[in-house]
Design an enzyme around this catalytic site. Structure first.
Site, short mmCIF file in Angstrom:
data_model
loop_
_atom_site.label_atom_id
_atom_site.label_comp_id
_atom_site.label_asym_id
_atom_site.label_seq_id
_atom_site.Cartn_x
_atom_site.Cartn_y
_atom_site.Cartn_z
N ARG A 28 11.69 29.82 -7.98
CA ARG A 28 10.56 30.75 -8.03
C ARG A 28 10.63 31.75 -6.89
O ARG A 28 9.61 32.21 -6.36
CB ARG A 28 9.23 30.00 -8.02
CG ARG A 28 8.19 30.59 -8.99
CD ARG A 28 6.91 29.77 -9.00
NE ARG A 28 7.06 28.57 -9.80
CZ ARG A 28 6.44 27.40 -9.55
NH1 ARG A 28 5.65 27.29 -8.50
NH2 ARG A 28 6.62 26.37 -10.33
N ARG A 32 4.94 35.71 -7.04
CA ARG A 32 3.68 36.29 -6.55
C ARG A 32 3.54 36.31 -5.03
O ARG A 32 2.67 37.00 -4.50
CB ARG A 32 2.50 35.53 -7.16
CG ARG A 32 2.35 35.75 -8.66
CD ARG A 32 1.27 34.87 -9.24
NE ARG A 32 1.67 33.47 -9.25
CZ ARG A 32 0.89 32.47 -9.66
NH1 ARG A 32 -0.35 32.74 -10.05
NH2 ARG A 32 1.34 31.23 -9.66
N ARG A 41 4.27 43.64 -11.25
CA ARG A 41 3.46 42.87 -12.22
C ARG A 41 2.24 43.67 -12.65
O ARG A 41 1.81 43.58 -13.82
CB ARG A 41 3.04 41.54 -11.56
CG ARG A 41 2.15 40.65 -12.44
CD ARG A 41 2.92 40.08 -13.63
NE ARG A 41 2.03 39.26 -14.44
CZ ARG A 41 1.20 39.73 -15.36
NH1 ARG A 41 1.14 41.05 -15.57
NH2 ARG A 41 0.44 38.93 -16.06
N ASP A 78 10.82 32.82 -18.16
CA ASP A 78 9.95 31.64 -18.18
C ASP A 78 10.50 30.67 -19.21
O ASP A 78 11.09 31.08 -20.22
CB ASP A 78 8.52 32.03 -18.54
CG ASP A 78 7.54 30.89 -18.28
OD1 ASP A 78 7.05 30.77 -17.14
OD2 ASP A 78 7.29 30.10 -19.21
N TYR A 154 4.65 21.20 -23.49
CA TYR A 154 3.83 22.40 -23.61
C TYR A 154 3.52 22.71 -25.08
O TYR A 154 2.40 23.12 -25.42
CB TYR A 154 4.53 23.60 -22.98
CG TYR A 154 4.50 23.60 -21.47
CD1 TYR A 154 3.39 24.08 -20.78
CD2 TYR A 154 5.59 23.13 -20.73
CE1 TYR A 154 3.37 24.09 -19.39
CE2 TYR A 154 5.57 23.14 -19.34
CZ TYR A 154 4.46 23.61 -18.68
OH TYR A 154 4.42 23.61 -17.31
#
Length: 348
Positions: A28, A32, A41, A78, A154
């Site tokens: 990662r 962010r 973003r 992702d 998921y």
């Protein structure tokens, strides 16, 4: 294992070379915590829009390379682009994370369309090709996918879960239909990774983030065996491309995973004692990891001690420095700078 004479330290480590300065990249690492990422973003609508925008996905992949000089870049994408490509409804809610229209039972498997996967993911392969052309010569490019078990959770839970109850009950009550779902995901994942390699990825990583939710029998059937099948399928097309497996929180079952799946390297979570891993895992399997992301968030002397402990534990075997999971979004970028400087100064 043949040791490579490569300008890329990351690939030399994966070929089995022990290096005075271990290569470093972070899970990662494009995200962010970086202001430049947040700026990009803000330019797009949804998170998936960014994943499918080759120019912007390439840009955010390159940002941490420019800032920190990591030895490898990992494709910005992702793991849930795969169920999306299988035509399951997937979306992201700001502040909540991923949402999926859940699979309820075996009859819902009919909605999945494996033949649509590679066409749907063409923008991702375009991103890989752009990165291959844009990265410095010494910087490796990592492609990736979610492992079948983790992706299946998921798809069934409809998003993140604390206990994976719906998924685990399905495995116990109807293992045959769950096996069909896993088989679909094994084939689609292998094709996806092969296509990333075809587009220019130097190595690939398989993320089984929720492997630790399984008991021993479940781990073997739903994590280890699918990983082994994917490795075999990818190697049939690209026999020399390194494959990293990440069965997060597998504990002592890491040893079976490393010995039996055929992966080139295993990425270690922070819960696995570094000394145990260095002593127990097969010598021909490269290790990667396993700094606690919270230590990176904390910074300072505590970070230095944690870094030095890992460097000492894996001294003498091929190792890639990384976190035990992804960077926490609140991590100050200067802590990452300190981490990279510590590794390169402490070992030079």
């Amino acid at each position: 294992m043949t040791v490579l004479r490569s300008p890329k330290p990351f690939l030399r480590a994966l070929s089995g070379q022990v290096q005075d300065i271990p290569p470093i990249w972070l899970m990662r690492q494009a995200g962010r915590y970086l202001p430049e990422y947040r700026a990009v973003r803000a330019e797009v609508g949804g998170f998936l829009d960014l994943c499918y925008d080759p120019d912007r996905a390439c840009e955010v992949t390159l940002q941490p390379i420019r800032r920190f000089g990591f030895d490898a870049a990992i494709l910005f994408s992702d793991i849930l682009v795969l169920p999306h490509a299988l035509q399951q409804k997937v979306w992201f809610v700001e502040g909540e994370g991923p949402k999926l229209e859940p699979l309820r039972d075996a009859s819902d498997l009919a909605i999945l369309q494996p033949d649509a996967v590679l066409g749907h993911l063409r923008p991702v392969f375009e991103t890989v090709a752009k990165l291959n052309a844009a990265l410095p010569m010494e910087t490796a490019l990592i492609g990736f996918a979610g492992a079948p078990w983790t992706v299946a959770t998921y798809m069934i839970e409809g998003g993140s879960s604390r206990d994976f109850a719906k998924t685990k009950i399905w495995t116990y009550r109807d293992p045959d239909s769950f096996q069909r779902l896993i088989d679909i995901l094994v084939d689609a994942t292998a094709d996806y990774l092969v296509a990333q390699i075809d587009a220019g990825a130097d190595a690939v990583q398989l993320f089984d983030s929720w492997a630790g939710a399984l008991d021993e029998a479940g781990f073997r059937r739903w994590s280890l065996e699918p990983a082994k099948a994917i490795v075999e399928k990818v190697r049939a097309r690209h026999p020399d491309v390194p494959i990293i497996g990440f069965p997060r929180a597998a504990g002592p079952l890491y040893a079976d995973y490393a010995a039996e799946t055929g992966v080139t390297a295993v990425s270690l979570d922070q819960g696995l004692p570094a000394e145990w891993a260095a002593r127990t895992l097969p010598r021909d399997v490269v290790t990667q990891g396993n700094l606690d992301p919270m230590a990176l968030l904390a910074g300072g002397a505590a970070l230095d001690r944690a870094v030095d402990h890992i460097l000492q534990a894996f001294d003498g075997r091929p190792h890639i420095f990384n976190l035990g999971h992804g960077i926490i979004k609140e991590t100050p970028p200067d802590h990452v700078e300190r981490l990279v400087a510590r590794i390169r100064r402490a070992t030079s």
